[in-house]
Structure formats: structure tokens, C-alpha cells
Motif scaffolding. Structure first.
Motif, PDB file in Angstrom:
ATOM      1  N   ARG A 268       0.992  -1.185  -0.178  1.00 23.76           N
ATOM      2  CA  ARG A 268       0.004  -0.055  -0.014  1.00 23.76           C
ATOM      3  C   ARG A 268       0.963   1.282   0.077  1.00 23.76           C
ATOM      4  O   ARG A 268       0.757   2.267  -0.661  1.00 23.76           O
ATOM      5  N   GLN A 269       1.751   1.473   1.124  1.00 24.93           N
ATOM      6  CA  GLN A 269       2.803   2.319   0.871  1.00 24.93           C
ATOM      7  C   GLN A 269       3.640   2.805  -0.417  1.00 24.93           C
ATOM      8  O   GLN A 269       3.908   3.847  -0.645  1.00 24.93           O
ATOM      9  N   GLY A 270       3.981   1.555  -0.843  1.00 23.43           N
ATOM     10  CA  GLY A 270       4.628   1.603  -2.002  1.00 23.43           C
ATOM     11  C   GLY A 270       3.727   2.168  -3.294  1.00 23.43           C
ATOM     12  O   GLY A 270       4.366   2.832  -4.308  1.00 23.43           O
ATOM     13  N   GLN A 271       2.697   1.990  -3.126  1.00 16.28           N
ATOM     14  CA  GLN A 271       1.494   2.646  -4.134  1.00 16.28           C
ATOM     15  C   GLN A 271       1.235   4.123  -3.675  1.00 16.28           C
ATOM     16  O   GLN A 271       0.418   4.727  -4.300  1.00 16.28           O
ATOM     17  N   HIS A 272       1.693   4.547  -2.635  1.00 15.17           N
ATOM     18  CA  HIS A 272       1.334   6.121  -2.049  1.00 15.17           C
ATOM     19  C   HIS A 272       0.058   6.264  -1.807  1.00 15.17           C
ATOM     20  O   HIS A 272      -0.782   7.120  -2.225  1.00 15.17           O
ATOM     21  N   ARG A 273      -0.687   5.218  -1.390  1.00 14.92           N
ATOM     22  CA  ARG A 273      -1.900   5.150  -1.096  1.00 14.92           C
ATOM     23  C   ARG A 273      -2.459   5.156   0.374  1.00 14.92           C
ATOM     24  O   ARG A 273      -1.541   4.685   1.155  1.00 14.92           O
ATOM     25  N   THR A 274      -3.511   5.602   0.582  1.00 19.13           N
ATOM     26  CA  THR A 274      -3.830   5.991   2.236  1.00 19.13           C
ATOM     27  C   THR A 274      -4.775   4.467   2.474  1.00 19.13           C
ATOM     28  O   THR A 274      -5.408   3.757   1.609  1.00 19.13           O
ATOM     29  N   LEU A 275      -4.884   4.457   3.863  1.00 14.91           N
ATOM     30  CA  LEU A 275      -5.552   3.199   4.073  1.00 14.91           C
ATOM     31  C   LEU A 275      -6.877   3.518   3.913  1.00 14.91           C
ATOM     32  O   LEU A 275      -7.846   2.494   3.590  1.00 14.91           O
ATOM     33  N   ARG A 276      -7.371   4.656   3.925  1.00 13.18           N
ATOM     34  CA  ARG A 276      -8.898   4.909   3.410  1.00 13.18           C
ATOM     35  C   ARG A 276      -9.238   4.343   1.919  1.00 13.18           C
ATOM     36  O   ARG A 276     -10.205   3.920   1.637  1.00 13.18           O
ATOM     37  N   GLU A 277      -8.275   4.839   1.102  1.00 14.63           N
ATOM     38  CA  GLU A 277      -8.343   4.319  -0.270  1.00 14.63           C
ATOM     39  C   GLU A 277      -8.578   2.947  -0.540  1.00 14.63           C
ATOM     40  O   GLU A 277      -9.393   2.574  -1.238  1.00 14.63           O
ATOM     41  N   VAL A 278      -7.538   2.225   0.200  1.00  8.76           N
ATOM     42  CA  VAL A 278      -7.597   0.666   0.129  1.00  8.76           C
ATOM     43  C   VAL A 278      -8.814   0.187   0.880  1.00  8.76           C
ATOM     44  O   VAL A 278      -9.339  -0.808   0.027  1.00  8.76           O
TER      45      VAL A 278
END
Length: 124
Positions: free
Chosen positions: A16-26
Motif C-alpha cells: 500500500r505504501q509503495g503505491q502511495h495510497r492511504t488506508l482509506r483508499e484501500v
């Protein structure tokens, strides 16, 4: 002892962090509550295979890829003295936390730390 749920959580968080995405998005994409996804990533909750598949789908990954990564991490940990099996003469108490960082396609760093159990002291 290394907990499988912690290794799975670390692998999910790294993706998730490697994609620069937030917990909320995922969590929205996987249709799971933000709090529950956070607990899974921190290794506090065990996710069902269905939920892992939904999270992987939300991350654009295959469940088999995640499980292969987790398997490789555990295999590395098994080869580190005292991580999965206590070193002779040392206490087996405490949790072991294992984290994996992939610095490049050819370099991966495995870091293991032992957190000692704390004794409860009662005051008289």
C-alpha cells in the motif's frame, strides 16, 4: 516467535505504501472498514482468505503474490538463529517482529527484533 499475521500485515502495508495510497483508499476499494484494515496491517487481526483476496485485489496484486512474499519472508526468518527457534541458553520469551524491505529487485533486507515480555510487578 514470528506471527504469520504480522508478516502478512507488513507485506500488505509495504504494498500500500509503495503505491502511495492511504488506508482509506484501500479500505474503500476492498470494502473493509478502515479500522479493521489498520489492525490487519499491524498484525493485530487475522484476515480470512476472502478478505485477503479483496485487499489484494484493491492493491492490484494477486493473493498468490502476497502469500509467496510472506512465504519467502518466513523462509528467511527460519534461517536466522533465534528468530523462529530460540537460541540454546537464551529465554524463549517475548515476541519477535520481522520486517522486510525490498531496496531493489536484487536486494532485500530482513530485520528481526525481539521484544522482551514484561513481568507484572504488584506493589504491596
Amino acid at each position: 516467535m514470528v506471527l504469520l499475521r504480522r508478516v502478512i500485515g507488513d507485506a500488505l502495508r509495504a504494498r500500500r505504501q509503495g503505491q502511495h495510497r492511504t488506508l482509506r483508499e484501500v479500505s474503500t476499494a476492498a470494502n473493509v472498514s478502515l479500522g479493521y484494515l489498520s489492525e490487519i496491517e499491524r498484525g493485530q487481526k487475522e484476515a480470512s482468505s476472502e478478505l485477503l483476496a479483496a485487499i489484494c485485489d484493491a492493491l492490484g496484486a494477486r493473493l498468490s503474490e502476497l502469500l509467496s512474499e510472506v512465504s519467502n519472508t518466513l523462509a528467511l526468518a527460519e534461517n536466522m538463529e533465534g528468530v523462529l527457534v530460540p537460541v540454546e541458553g537464551q529465554p524463549a520469551e517475548g515476541d519477535v517482529s520481522v520486517s522486510v524491505r525490498q531496496d531493489s529487485p536484487l536486494k532485500t533486507t530482513l530485520h528481526a527484533t525481539r521484544k522482551p515480555k514484561r513481568d507484572i510487578v504488584y506493589a504491596a
